[in-house]
Design an enzyme around this catalytic site. Structure first.
Site, PDB file in Angstrom:
ATOM      1  N   ARG A 114     -19.000  -1.440   7.437  1.00 25.52           N
ATOM      2  CA  ARG A 114     -17.737  -1.434   8.183  1.00 25.52           C
ATOM      3  C   ARG A 114     -17.583  -0.141   8.975  1.00 25.52           C
ATOM      4  NH1 ARG A 114     -13.568  -3.289   3.506  1.00 25.52           N
ATOM      5  NH2 ARG A 114     -12.618  -1.332   4.175  1.00 25.52           N
TER       6      ARG A 114
ATOM      7  N   ARG B 150       0.815  -1.199   0.000  1.00 24.52           N
ATOM      8  CA  ARG B 150       0.000   0.000   0.000  1.00 24.52           C
ATOM      9  C   ARG B 150       0.860   1.265   0.000  1.00 24.52           C
ATOM     10  NH1 ARG B 150      -5.333  -1.712   1.338  1.00 24.52           N
ATOM     11  NH2 ARG B 150      -6.489  -0.009   2.238  1.00 24.52           N
TER      12      ARG B 150
END
Ligand code: AP5
Length: 217
Positions: A162, A88
């Site tokens: 979420r 990432r």
């Protein structure tokens, strides 16, 4: 297959990874899923990761590399793996390169899922995820809904949003992606591993990935 899926939050990495995994048994390794499991279990890792995740910030590279080094050494990775949400950052990509050299593993391809920003924003606010940790099926109230009473069609557990699906966290995740993760497109381009796919239909994307892998072998 041994591939990396790159793409902004909501680009469909998890959806595509699950389809590819069902195709040839390569294991889906999602750092997001691993971290969310640690948060649920209230492990040391989970306690450290939660505050970063809820805000939409990245978890520190050192924690991620420790998890991934252990995970990639597990025997189920020998058959193949689909990295979803990792690496990432450029330091994670450099560390992964060294780790794979150490493990004598060759990456086949890095796929960038290219999805327009307005599509991404719509998908993130309409996503739902199965609350059963062993299932974690991904739904979308528009394109792939759960049952009318909000249950998973696979295991029957309730589907949920979420914790990082607030408007503020979504905005921060997209900014973090542009600043820290998008440069990986250039990194893997230079390595000669990148394939960019304009991805609006996950099944077509999976077919394109299979085709690309065939061409490379
Ligand atoms: P992570 O879980 O990796 O989240 P993300 O990258 O933000 O990606 P998402 O899971 O949100 O989206 P996706 O691309 O998988 O899309 P999906 O298939 O669900 O990371 C969460 C957090 O963990 C990070 O913010 C960070 O804090 C931490 N973290 C994780 N890895 C890290 C790392 N390596 N380093 C540091 N920190 C890390 O699809 C989205 C929606 O769209 C769904 O509703 C789906 O049904 C729908 N959809 C998908 N494809 C289609 C389609 N073709 N047509 C219509 N709808 C579609």
């Amino acid at each position: 297959m041994k591939i990396i899926l790159l793409g902004a939050p909501g680009a469909g990495k998890g959806t595509v990874a699950k389809l590819l995994s069902a195709f040839d048994g390569s294991v889906q390794i999602s750092t997001g899923d691993i971290l969310r499991a640690a948060v649920r279990e209230r492990s040391d890792l989970g306690k450290k990761a939660k505050e970063y995740m809820d805000k939409g910030d990245l978890v520190p590279d050192s924690l991620i590399m420790k998890i991934m080094e252990e995970r990639l050494r597990e025997p189920d990775c020998e058959k193949g793996f689909i990295l979803d949400g990792f690496p990432r950052t450029i330091p994670q990509a450099e560390d992964l390169k060294m780790l794979l050299e150490k493990l004598n593993v060759q990456l086949d391809l890095v796929i960038n899922l290219d999805v327009p920003k307005e599509v991404i924003l719509d998908r993130l606010t309409t996503r739902r995820t199965c609350s059963n940790p062993d299932c974690q099926a991904i739904y979308n109230i528009k394109s792939n809904p759960p049952t009318p009473d909000g249950k998973c069609t696979i295991c029957g557990s309730p589907v949920i949003q979420r914790d990082d699906e607030t408007e503020e966290a979504i905005t921060n995740r997209l900014e973090t992606y542009n600043e820290k993760t998008a440069p990986l497109i250039g990194f893997y381009g230079t390595e000669g591993l990148l394939r960019n796919i304009f991805s609006l239909n996950s099944k077509e994307t999976v077919e394109e990935i299979k085709e690309s892998l065939k061409l490379k072998v």
